[in-house]
Design a protein around this motif. Structure first.
Motif, PDB file in Angstrom:
ATOM      1  N   GLY A 108      11.816  16.045  28.110  1.00 58.29           N
ATOM      2  CA  GLY A 108      10.515  16.361  27.525  1.00 58.29           C
ATOM      3  C   GLY A 108       9.389  16.354  28.545  1.00 58.29           C
ATOM      4  N   GLN A 109       9.707  16.061  29.811  1.00 57.68           N
ATOM      5  CA  GLN A 109       8.664  15.985  30.829  1.00 57.68           C
ATOM      6  C   GLN A 109       8.749  17.162  31.799  1.00 57.68           C
ATOM      7  OE1 GLN A 109       8.245  12.292  32.764  1.00 57.68           O
ATOM      8  NE2 GLN A 109       7.822  11.195  30.882  1.00 57.68           N
ATOM      9  N   THR A 110       8.883  18.323  31.245  1.00 54.95           N
ATOM     10  CA  THR A 110       8.937  19.519  32.074  1.00 54.95           C
ATOM     11  C   THR A 110       7.616  19.728  32.802  1.00 54.95           C
ATOM     12  OG1 THR A 110      10.459  20.458  30.476  1.00 54.95           O
ATOM     13  CG2 THR A 110       9.474  21.979  32.035  1.00 54.95           C
ATOM     14  N   TRP A 111       6.525  19.259  32.226  1.00 54.84           N
ATOM     15  CA  TRP A 111       5.211  19.432  32.849  1.00 54.84           C
ATOM     16  C   TRP A 111       5.148  18.762  34.211  1.00 54.84           C
ATOM     17  CZ3 TRP A 111       2.059  15.338  34.137  1.00 54.84           C
ATOM     18  CH2 TRP A 111       2.397  14.101  33.616  1.00 54.84           C
ATOM     19  N   VAL A 112       5.900  17.676  34.382  1.00 54.25           N
ATOM     20  CA  VAL A 112       5.904  16.980  35.672  1.00 54.25           C
ATOM     21  C   VAL A 112       6.532  17.875  36.735  1.00 54.25           C
ATOM     22  CG1 VAL A 112       6.780  14.978  36.936  1.00 54.25           C
ATOM     23  CG2 VAL A 112       5.986  14.713  34.584  1.00 54.25           C
ATOM     24  N   ALA A 113       7.678  18.445  36.412  1.00 52.15           N
ATOM     25  CA  ALA A 113       8.355  19.310  37.370  1.00 52.15           C
ATOM     26  C   ALA A 113       7.530  20.561  37.666  1.00 52.15           C
ATOM     27  CB  ALA A 113       9.735  19.695  36.845  1.00 52.15           C
ATOM     28  N   VAL A 114       6.917  21.141  36.648  1.00 53.14           N
ATOM     29  CA  VAL A 114       6.085  22.331  36.854  1.00 53.14           C
ATOM     30  C   VAL A 114       4.884  21.995  37.726  1.00 53.14           C
ATOM     31  CG1 VAL A 114       4.588  23.995  35.679  1.00 53.14           C
ATOM     32  CG2 VAL A 114       6.838  23.467  34.738  1.00 53.14           C
ATOM     33  N   THR A 115       4.252  20.862  37.469  1.00 51.76           N
ATOM     34  CA  THR A 115       3.093  20.443  38.267  1.00 51.76           C
ATOM     35  C   THR A 115       3.493  20.191  39.710  1.00 51.76           C
ATOM     36  OG1 THR A 115       2.119  19.420  36.303  1.00 51.76           O
ATOM     37  CG2 THR A 115       1.221  18.772  38.431  1.00 51.76           C
ATOM     38  N   LEU A 116       4.588  19.484  39.923  1.00 53.48           N
ATOM     39  CA  LEU A 116       5.027  19.207  41.293  1.00 53.48           C
ATOM     40  C   LEU A 116       5.484  20.475  42.003  1.00 53.48           C
ATOM     41  CD1 LEU A 116       6.915  15.827  40.835  1.00 53.48           C
ATOM     42  CD2 LEU A 116       4.620  16.218  41.729  1.00 53.48           C
ATOM     43  N   LEU A 117       6.082  21.389  41.268  1.00 50.96           N
ATOM     44  CA  LEU A 117       6.466  22.675  41.856  1.00 50.96           C
ATOM     45  C   LEU A 117       5.225  23.460  42.278  1.00 50.96           C
ATOM     46  CD1 LEU A 117       8.674  24.732  42.539  1.00 50.96           C
ATOM     47  CD2 LEU A 117       8.463  25.571  40.184  1.00 50.96           C
ATOM     48  N   ALA A 118       4.215  23.482  41.436  1.00 54.58           N
ATOM     49  CA  ALA A 118       2.976  24.195  41.766  1.00 54.58           C
ATOM     50  C   ALA A 118       2.281  23.555  42.961  1.00 54.58           C
ATOM     51  CB  ALA A 118       2.042  24.212  40.560  1.00 54.58           C
ATOM     52  N   ILE A 119       2.273  22.240  43.027  1.00 56.44           N
ATOM     53  CA  ILE A 119       1.648  21.538  44.150  1.00 56.44           C
ATOM     54  C   ILE A 119       2.397  21.836  45.443  1.00 56.44           C
ATOM     55  CG2 ILE A 119       1.286  19.234  45.141  1.00 56.44           C
ATOM     56  CD1 ILE A 119       0.563  18.326  42.281  1.00 56.44           C
ATOM     57  N   GLY A 120       3.723  21.790  45.385  1.00 58.57           N
ATOM     58  CA  GLY A 120       4.520  22.084  46.575  1.00 58.57           C
ATOM     59  C   GLY A 120       4.335  23.508  47.062  1.00 58.57           C
ATOM     60  N   LEU A 121       4.315  24.462  46.134  1.00 62.70           N
ATOM     61  CA  LEU A 121       4.141  25.862  46.522  1.00 62.70           C
ATOM     62  C   LEU A 121       2.737  26.143  47.050  1.00 62.70           C
ATOM     63  CD1 LEU A 121       6.098  27.684  43.673  1.00 62.70           C
ATOM     64  CD2 LEU A 121       6.782  27.370  46.065  1.00 62.70           C
ATOM     65  N   ALA A 122       1.721  25.525  46.442  1.00 63.67           N
ATOM     66  CA  ALA A 122       0.344  25.730  46.926  1.00 63.67           C
ATOM     67  C   ALA A 122       0.169  25.133  48.320  1.00 63.67           C
ATOM     68  CB  ALA A 122      -0.650  25.118  45.945  1.00 63.67           C
ATOM     69  N   SER A 123       0.706  23.945  48.535  1.00 59.86           N
ATOM     70  CA  SER A 123       0.619  23.326  49.862  1.00 59.86           C
ATOM     71  C   SER A 123       1.396  24.139  50.891  1.00 59.86           C
ATOM     72  CB  SER A 123       1.156  21.892  49.819  1.00 59.86           C
ATOM     73  OG  SER A 123       0.399  21.098  48.944  1.00 59.86           O
ATOM     74  N   VAL A 143       2.304   8.479  36.940  1.00 58.85           N
ATOM     75  CA  VAL A 143       2.140   8.484  35.486  1.00 58.85           C
ATOM     76  C   VAL A 143       3.446   8.826  34.781  1.00 58.85           C
ATOM     77  CG1 VAL A 143       0.995   9.708  33.589  1.00 58.85           C
ATOM     78  CG2 VAL A 143      -0.319   8.950  35.556  1.00 58.85           C
ATOM     79  N   SER A 144       4.224   9.719  35.367  1.00 60.33           N
ATOM     80  CA  SER A 144       5.473  10.135  34.720  1.00 60.33           C
ATOM     81  C   SER A 144       6.514   9.031  34.853  1.00 60.33           C
ATOM     82  CB  SER A 144       5.996  11.426  35.346  1.00 60.33           C
ATOM     83  OG  SER A 144       6.511  11.157  36.628  1.00 60.33           O
ATOM     84  N   GLU A 145       7.551   9.181  34.076  1.00 63.02           N
ATOM     85  CA  GLU A 145       8.617   8.180  34.085  1.00 63.02           C
ATOM     86  C   GLU A 145       9.830   8.652  34.862  1.00 63.02           C
ATOM     87  OE1 GLU A 145       9.276   7.492  29.967  1.00 63.02           O
ATOM     88  OE2 GLU A 145       7.290   6.662  29.666  1.00 63.02           O
ATOM     89  N   LEU A 146       9.671   9.700  35.654  1.00 62.72           N
ATOM     90  CA  LEU A 146      10.788  10.212  36.434  1.00 62.72           C
ATOM     91  C   LEU A 146      10.886   9.466  37.754  1.00 62.72           C
ATOM     92  CD1 LEU A 146      10.382  14.040  35.895  1.00 62.72           C
ATOM     93  CD2 LEU A 146      12.016  12.519  34.815  1.00 62.72           C
TER      94      LEU A 146
END
Length: 148
Positions: free
Chosen positions: A37-52, A101-104
């Motif tokens: 249910g925490q797909t938003w974490v992976a999407v956010t981290l993917l976006a951060i990695g790609l932007a950087s 914040v996430s639990e991953l």
């Protein structure tokens, strides 16, 4: 001191860009993350990695550093040098906050933290290099003056 990256500086930026790209691939390949249910974490981290990764890639390709070595000229439109490092710091801070914040526990922002310090490290090394070059030129000019 010129406000362009030297070859070693460009290689350092390219190395960080590659590691950030590897991080993005790592996030995409984490199978256990996308089904939770925490797909938003992976999407956010993917976006951060790609932007950087995009920032470091653009900087390496154009040889424009993310940190200015001198005050920019008035009207100089080098937004990459003026704001690039602050964007990297902001993206990394958001990424660290999302991971906290996430639990991953499966992954973190392993290349982003060194990426924050890389522009400053490269700038310091290039400043030392150009100071050494200038000192050598002065010494050579003094030696030529003594020979006359």
């Amino acid at each position: 001191m010129p406000n362009r990256l030297t070859r070693p500086g460009t290689l350092a930026y390219a190395f960080i860009a590659v590691t950030l790209g590897v991080q993005a691939i790592h996030v995409v390949r984490l199978d256990g993350v996308w089904g939770t249910g925490q797909t938003w974490v992976a999407v956010t981290l993917l976006a951060i990695g790609l932007a950087s990764c995009a920032l470091f890639t653009a900087s390496a390709l154009t040889r424009i550093p993310l940190v200015e070595s001198a005050a920019p000229e008035p009207g100089d439109g080098r937004l990459l040098s003026q704001f690039g490092v602050w964007v990297v710091i902001g993206l990394t801070a958001v990424g660290v906050l999302v991971v906290a914040v996430s639990e991953l526990d499966a992954f973190g922002l392993w290349p982003n933290l060194p990426a924050v310090f890389t522009p400053f490290w490269v700038r310091r090394l290039e400043t030392s290099y150009f100071e050494g070059v200038e000192e050598t030129r002065r010494a050579a000019a003094a030696a030529r003056a003594e020979d006359r």
